[in-house]
Motif scaffolding. Structure first.
Motif, short mmCIF file in Angstrom:
data_model
loop_
_atom_site.label_atom_id
_atom_site.label_comp_id
_atom_site.label_asym_id
_atom_site.label_seq_id
_atom_site.Cartn_x
_atom_site.Cartn_y
_atom_site.Cartn_z
N HIS A 23 0.87 -1.19 0.00
CA HIS A 23 0.00 0.00 0.00
C HIS A 23 0.90 1.23 0.00
CE1 HIS A 23 -3.01 -2.96 1.80
NE2 HIS A 23 -3.39 -2.68 0.58
N GLU A 26 1.93 3.43 3.16
CA GLU A 26 2.44 2.76 4.36
C GLU A 26 3.95 2.61 4.22
OE1 GLU A 26 0.21 -0.91 4.52
OE2 GLU A 26 -1.70 0.17 4.44
N ARG A 68 -2.74 5.13 -1.27
CA ARG A 68 -2.80 3.71 -0.90
C ARG A 68 -2.73 2.82 -2.14
NH1 ARG A 68 -4.53 0.45 3.23
NH2 ARG A 68 -6.03 -1.21 2.84
N HIS A 109 3.09 -4.08 6.61
CA HIS A 109 2.05 -3.07 6.42
C HIS A 109 1.97 -2.14 7.63
CE1 HIS A 109 -0.17 -4.77 2.89
NE2 HIS A 109 0.53 -5.83 3.25
N ALA A 110 1.06 -1.15 7.54
CA ALA A 110 0.75 -0.28 8.67
C ALA A 110 -0.72 0.11 8.55
CB ALA A 110 1.64 0.96 8.68
ZN ZN Z 1 -1.38 -2.22 4.03
#
Ligand code: ZN
Length: 281
Positions: A23, A26, A68, A109-110
């Protein structure tokens, strides 16, 4: 174009794939894996055996645009596309090629809300559990594969890897705008290399993860707002109002549990939040 950095020991061993930036908003995985690539490149970190492929920036166009995604959510279309027609379809095909060559996949991820690190305990295997235990983040979530079953057409790095019989872990390293998430991502990458025997042990004290089962995904289907400053893993009570829609409908919690990945900024058509309840493993 997707950049991958491959580092090989002269001794045989497992092949690990570390992915960041699926994404584009992130940055934690990108920062961590760029640092790790630099350290491997100059010999500050050395491999005892095996090989590691690093893809620090898995969605370069989204990242360049600070978004994103470009066309579709890459981690819902992560499978082979015979007739790719969205940007992320082309990227997915490249990432699938990498996944097919490795033994294990870590996808960094975040999340949007303030959050401790957490992982997913789906496609439960002894190897996956051992890896998650080594990572030792505060929470482990299960239920993703029931919310996004294979026949829904949704496919992630983890589901694609598991479908090929590989071990895979998706890890949320904290809040996407928090620089500390990149430190978490780096630690998790180093712990993973050590866990698979590619490097010497990396100093880290794992916690026992609290297991939660995700029971529901709530999509934002019309305008509305969340009814609280929810953090990720904020406790909720049964019937507690969580969101109000523009038509006046109030959405409530089904049971005592937790709100997961609340996204106050979600746009219509996106996942808004999830609900989860404790369970024992
Ligand atoms: Zn993500």
């Amino acid at each position: 174009m997707l950049e991958a950095r491959v580092f090989c020991s002269t001794r045989k061993g497992p092949h690990l794939l570390l992915i960041g930036g699926v994404h584009g908003d992130e940055p934690c995985g990108t920062v961590a894996l760029t640092r790790l690539a630099d350290e491997l490149s100059r010999g500050a970190v050395t491999l005892k055996c095996g090989r590691v492929t690093l893809v620090p920036m898995a969605n370069p166009q989204a990242q360049a645009e600070g978004k994103r995604l470009v066309d579709v959510n890459l981690n819902r279309v992560l499978h082979k596309h015979e007739n790719p027609h969205h940007y992320e379809h082309f990227i997915a095909n490249s990432i699938c090629d990498h996944i097919e060559k490795v033994d294990a996949v870590l996808d960094l991820h975040a999340v949007t809300a303030s959050s401790p690190p957490f992982t997913f305990l789906d496609w439960d295997t002894p190897a996956g559990r051992a890896w998650i235990a080594a990572l030792g983040v505060p929470f482990a979530l299960t239920g993703w594969d029931e919310l996004y079953p294979p026949d829904s057409g949704s496919s992630s790095t983890s589901s694609y890897a598991h479908g090929l019989g590989k071990t895979a872990v998706a890890l949320e390293c904290g809040q996407k705008t928090d620089p500390a998430a990149a430190d978490v991502a780096y630690t998790m990458a180093r712990v993973s290399l050590a866990h698979f025997g590619l490097t010497e042990a990396y100093a880290h004290t794992p916690q026992k993860s609290q297991a939660l089962r995700m029971t529901k995904v709530v999509w934002k289907e019309q305008a509305g707002e969340l009814l609280g400053e929810f953090e990720n893993f904020s406790p909720v009570k049964a019937d507690q109002p969580l969101a109000r829609l523009a038509d006046g409908t109030t959405l409530t919690a089904d049971a005592d549990g937790y709100i997961i990945m609340p996204k106050a900024t979600a746009v219509i058509g996106e996942e808004w939040y999830y609900l989860a309840v404790p369970f024992s493993v």
